[in-house]
Design a protein around this motif. Sequence first.
Motif, PDB file in Angstrom:
ATOM      1  N   ARG A  17      -2.126   9.180  -3.951  1.00  0.00           N
ATOM      2  CA  ARG A  17      -0.905   8.306  -4.285  1.00  0.00           C
ATOM      3  C   ARG A  17      -1.351   7.018  -5.539  1.00  0.00           C
ATOM      4  N   ARG A  18      -2.494   6.451  -5.201  1.00  0.00           N
ATOM      5  CA  ARG A  18      -2.818   5.332  -6.119  1.00  0.00           C
ATOM      6  C   ARG A  18      -3.810   5.655  -7.140  1.00  0.00           C
ATOM      7  N   GLY A  19      -4.784   6.518  -6.805  1.00  0.00           N
ATOM      8  CA  GLY A  19      -5.944   6.489  -8.001  1.00  0.00           C
ATOM      9  C   GLY A  19      -7.045   6.352  -7.201  1.00  0.00           C
ATOM     10  N   PHE A  20      -7.988   6.688  -7.938  1.00  0.00           N
ATOM     11  CA  PHE A  20      -9.448   6.464  -7.201  1.00  0.00           C
ATOM     12  C   PHE A  20     -10.084   5.096  -7.299  1.00  0.00           C
ATOM     13  N   ASN A  21      -9.874   4.342  -8.361  1.00  0.00           N
ATOM     14  CA  ASN A  21     -10.294   2.823  -8.322  1.00  0.00           C
ATOM     15  C   ASN A  21      -9.623   2.024  -7.455  1.00  0.00           C
ATOM     16  N   LYS A  22      -8.136   2.332  -7.217  1.00  0.00           N
ATOM     17  CA  LYS A  22      -7.450   1.626  -6.334  1.00  0.00           C
ATOM     18  C   LYS A  22      -7.843   1.819  -4.831  1.00  0.00           C
ATOM     19  N   ALA A  23      -8.048   3.014  -4.840  1.00  0.00           N
ATOM     20  CA  ALA A  23      -8.434   3.482  -3.220  1.00  0.00           C
ATOM     21  C   ALA A  23      -9.854   3.035  -3.014  1.00  0.00           C
TER      22      ALA A  23
END
Length: 186
Positions: free
Chosen positions: A153-159
């Motif tokens: 949903r949000r991408g690796f860095n935001k996760a």
Amino acid sequence: MKKVRVELPLILEDSDNDLTDLSREMFAEQYEKLVALDEEIKQQDRRISRLCNSNQLSQRFLDVPGIGAITATIIASDIGAGKSYQSSRDYAASLGIVPRQHSSGDNQVYLGISKRGNRYIRTMLIHGARSVLKHCSGKKDKLSLWLQALIERRGFNKAAVALANKNARILWAMASQDKEYDAALT
């Protein structure tokens, strides 16, 4: 590192590789420094592990995914018994890993992380979270499934930041309530 350790002495001993005597001497000196530095790093890692294992709180922190000896030790010294913070959100906010808010009334707007507070601990938590994220694919436990969906949903860095935030809150709860880590609750 280990590959270099094995190959460099063989390269230096090989007389057919067109290295000059001066370059062989310089490479040998640098190799010796590298080996000494590697040994010093191992010695410091052992000291940090001993320090971590001597503290009951930091030992418990090691059970949390993404928390290693360095992070556990520094957070245990920072958080103490967790009594200086009202809630887990307050502790995460002190590290700068909660979203900034621009809200009024019923309209809540969340911005990026605030990046205020303790930069070192925030960085350590995010690096630990990245390590967990790299190895969560294909796993079926509750945390890994949540992380896989979050990455989608949000991408690796935001996760990674979300997991760092979650870990900060878990660590605060463990310290303030004097409890062990329970993977089923995450």
